[in-house]
Design a protein around this motif. Structure first.
Motif, PDB file in Angstrom:
ATOM      1  N   ILE A 287       1.032  -1.526  -0.300  1.00  0.00           N
ATOM      2  CA  ILE A 287       0.130  -0.164  -0.093  1.00  0.00           C
ATOM      3  C   ILE A 287       0.803   1.195   0.527  1.00  0.00           C
ATOM      4  CG2 ILE A 287      -1.884  -0.915   0.884  1.00  0.00           C
ATOM      5  CD1 ILE A 287      -1.131   0.448   3.546  1.00  0.00           C
TER       6      ILE A 287
ATOM      7  N   ARG B  94     -13.640  -0.701  -4.665  1.00  0.00           N
ATOM      8  CA  ARG B  94     -11.959  -1.402  -4.463  1.00  0.00           C
ATOM      9  C   ARG B  94     -11.944  -2.936  -4.778  1.00  0.00           C
ATOM     10  NH1 ARG B  94      -9.664  -1.148   1.108  1.00  0.00           N
ATOM     11  NH2 ARG B  94     -10.449  -3.245   1.635  1.00  0.00           N
TER      12      ARG B  94
ATOM     13  N   ASP C 135      -1.726  -5.316   0.378  1.00  0.00           N
ATOM     14  CA  ASP C 135      -2.607  -4.672  -0.430  1.00  0.00           C
ATOM     15  C   ASP C 135      -3.540  -6.708  -1.025  1.00  0.00           C
ATOM     16  OD1 ASP C 135      -1.653  -5.553  -2.966  1.00  0.00           O
ATOM     17  OD2 ASP C 135      -1.208  -3.468  -3.631  1.00  0.00           O
ATOM     18  N   ASP C 136      -4.624  -6.527  -1.638  1.00  0.00           N
ATOM     19  CA  ASP C 136      -5.020  -7.850  -1.835  1.00  0.00           C
ATOM     20  C   ASP C 136      -3.891  -8.596  -3.217  1.00  0.00           C
ATOM     21  OD1 ASP C 136      -5.319  -5.306  -4.058  1.00  0.00           O
ATOM     22  OD2 ASP C 136      -7.051  -6.923  -4.860  1.00  0.00           O
TER      23      ASP C 136
ATOM     24  N   ASN D 287      -8.827  -7.379  -0.456  1.00  0.00           N
ATOM     25  CA  ASN D 287      -8.412  -5.916   0.310  1.00  0.00           C
ATOM     26  C   ASN D 287      -8.071  -5.437   1.871  1.00  0.00           C
ATOM     27  OD1 ASN D 287      -6.530  -3.639   0.706  1.00  0.00           O
ATOM     28  ND2 ASN D 287      -7.029  -2.444  -1.189  1.00  0.00           N
TER      29      ASN D 287
END
Length: 388
Positions: free
Chosen positions: A120, A161, A190-191, A222
């Motif tokens: 991030i 998102r 993050d994802d 996320n």
């Protein structure tokens, strides 16, 4: 005739422009070659030592850090007469590693290495030392599933998102419904983390191909929640309880409904699994104890109740901890952690709380610390236990 004349004029103009560009190029100062033109980094040698190099002739200090060092301090690179800085690591156990260069105190990506792990607020390079030990996480010649980047509207957070979604081999051609596994990353990521440095899709492909795991859909959301504008990572512990509940709301009110509407997933707690590492581990604990009816397979990697006292957790989750039916409903509750992990004490305190309330769980302690080196192995060990 008019068309022919126009065509000829166009050809002549093109020749003039081409000749002019050649003349300009000939008159332009020629770029001098540098050692950077042929530099290779990282370079894995036959004995699994790795050379990390960067061309930085004006730099005064370059160091490298990464999970390949274990508990050791960052390594200093040495500069040669051509301005190339380099260091050679000791032989490394075959695995996938992340590393970061610091050039005169500035965090710098290895410009010769396009393999990266994004977070991030930062990037890291990835390097592979391949061997038989990495077979479980390598790109093997087996049927492959697909990984999608899926954007959805989060009404809980009031924003768009993204999540990563793995569907097993044959999903697009069939009509079968599958169990679903929600897999959470850690703080600062993050994802994308589980599918880059985490090698998740290859781990699932290899397990499914070997008949060691059931085909399943895997959702990688996320878990990093938006923080107040004035806050920073130093405020993380203070904000953690609020962010836990923000994530739990988004997972249950936005992510899960979207998944169950958009994909062929089986519903019900027996067909849902949840696991997470570090921050994702405490999010897993929060969801599984505050909403115990949702998931009957739970995995906590390198985590426990941290950021607050264990007595606060005991009070917050009292209803679930005192529920005599909790053990009856759960198929699996697994803790895995490395003996050198800095969250070992919160993990032990959490398990002691479970012991106090006779909550059944499994525990596995491994070598190593708080790294993806361990988490990939934990995923590989946890996934075959699901939906049996």
């Amino acid at each position: 005739m008019l068309r022919l004349a126009t065509l000829n004029a166009g050809i002549r103009l093109g020749i003039v422009l081409f000749a002019t560009s050649l003349q300009i190029m000939a008159q332009a100062p020629q770029r001098q070659p540098t050692p950077n033109d042929t530099l290779k980094s990282p370079h894995v040698m036959a004995d699994n030592r790795v050379a990390i190099r960067i061309y930085a002739p004006k730099a005064s200090e370059v160091i490298v850090s990464g999970d390949f060092l274990g508990q050791s301090k960052p390594l200093s690179l040495a500069k040669d007469e051509q301005g190339v800085w380099s260091v050679v690591t000791g032989p490394l156990k075959p695995d996938y590693y992340s590393y970061t260069l610091m050039v005169d105190g500035v965090r710098t990506m290895d410009p010769k290495n396009p393999a990266i792990k994004q977070g991030i607020s930062s990037l890291e390079n990835i390097m592979a030392v391949v061997g038989k030990e990495t077979a479980f996480e390598d790109n093997q010649p087996v049927p492959h599933g697909e990984v999608r980047q899926v954007w959805y509207q989060s009404n809980s957070l009031g924003m768009s998102r993204r999540m990563h979604v793995y569907t097993p081999p044959g999903y697009e051609q069939g009509k079968t419904k599958y169990p679903v596994f929600y897999l959470l990353h850690g703080g600062g990521d993050d994802d994308s983390g589980w599918n880059t440095i985490g090698r998740a899709s290859f781990i699932f492909d290899n397990l499914i191909a070997a008949g060691k795991a059931k085909p399943m859909i895997v959702i990688m959301p996320n878990g990093s929640m938006p923080m107040p504008p004035s806050s920073n990572m130093a405020d993380f512990a203070k904000l953690l309880p609020k962010m836990q509940e923000m994530f739990a709301n988004e997972l249950t009110k936005d992510v899960m409904p979207y998944v169950e509407k958009s994909y062929r997933v089986l519903t019900g707690a027996n067909n849902r699994a949840l696991a997470g590492l570090s921050m994702g581990g405490i999010q897993t604990l929060n969801v599984s104890l505050s909403r115990p009816e949702l998931f009957n397979y739970v995995g906590v990697f390198s985590s426990g109740f941290f950021g607050g006292s264990i007595s606060e957790a005991e009070s917050q989750y009292a209803k679930t901890l005192q529920d005599p039916n909790f053990n009856k409903n759960k198929k699996l509750f697994l803790f895995e952690i490395g003996k050198d992990d800095f969250l070992m004490e919160p993990c032990k305190q959490t398990m002691a709380l479970f012991d106090k309330h006779q909550i059944k769980y499994q525990y596995k302690e491994t070598d190593g610390g708080h790294t993806w080196i361990n988490w990939r192995h934990y995923l590989n060990e946890y996934t075959p236990l699901l939906f049996q």
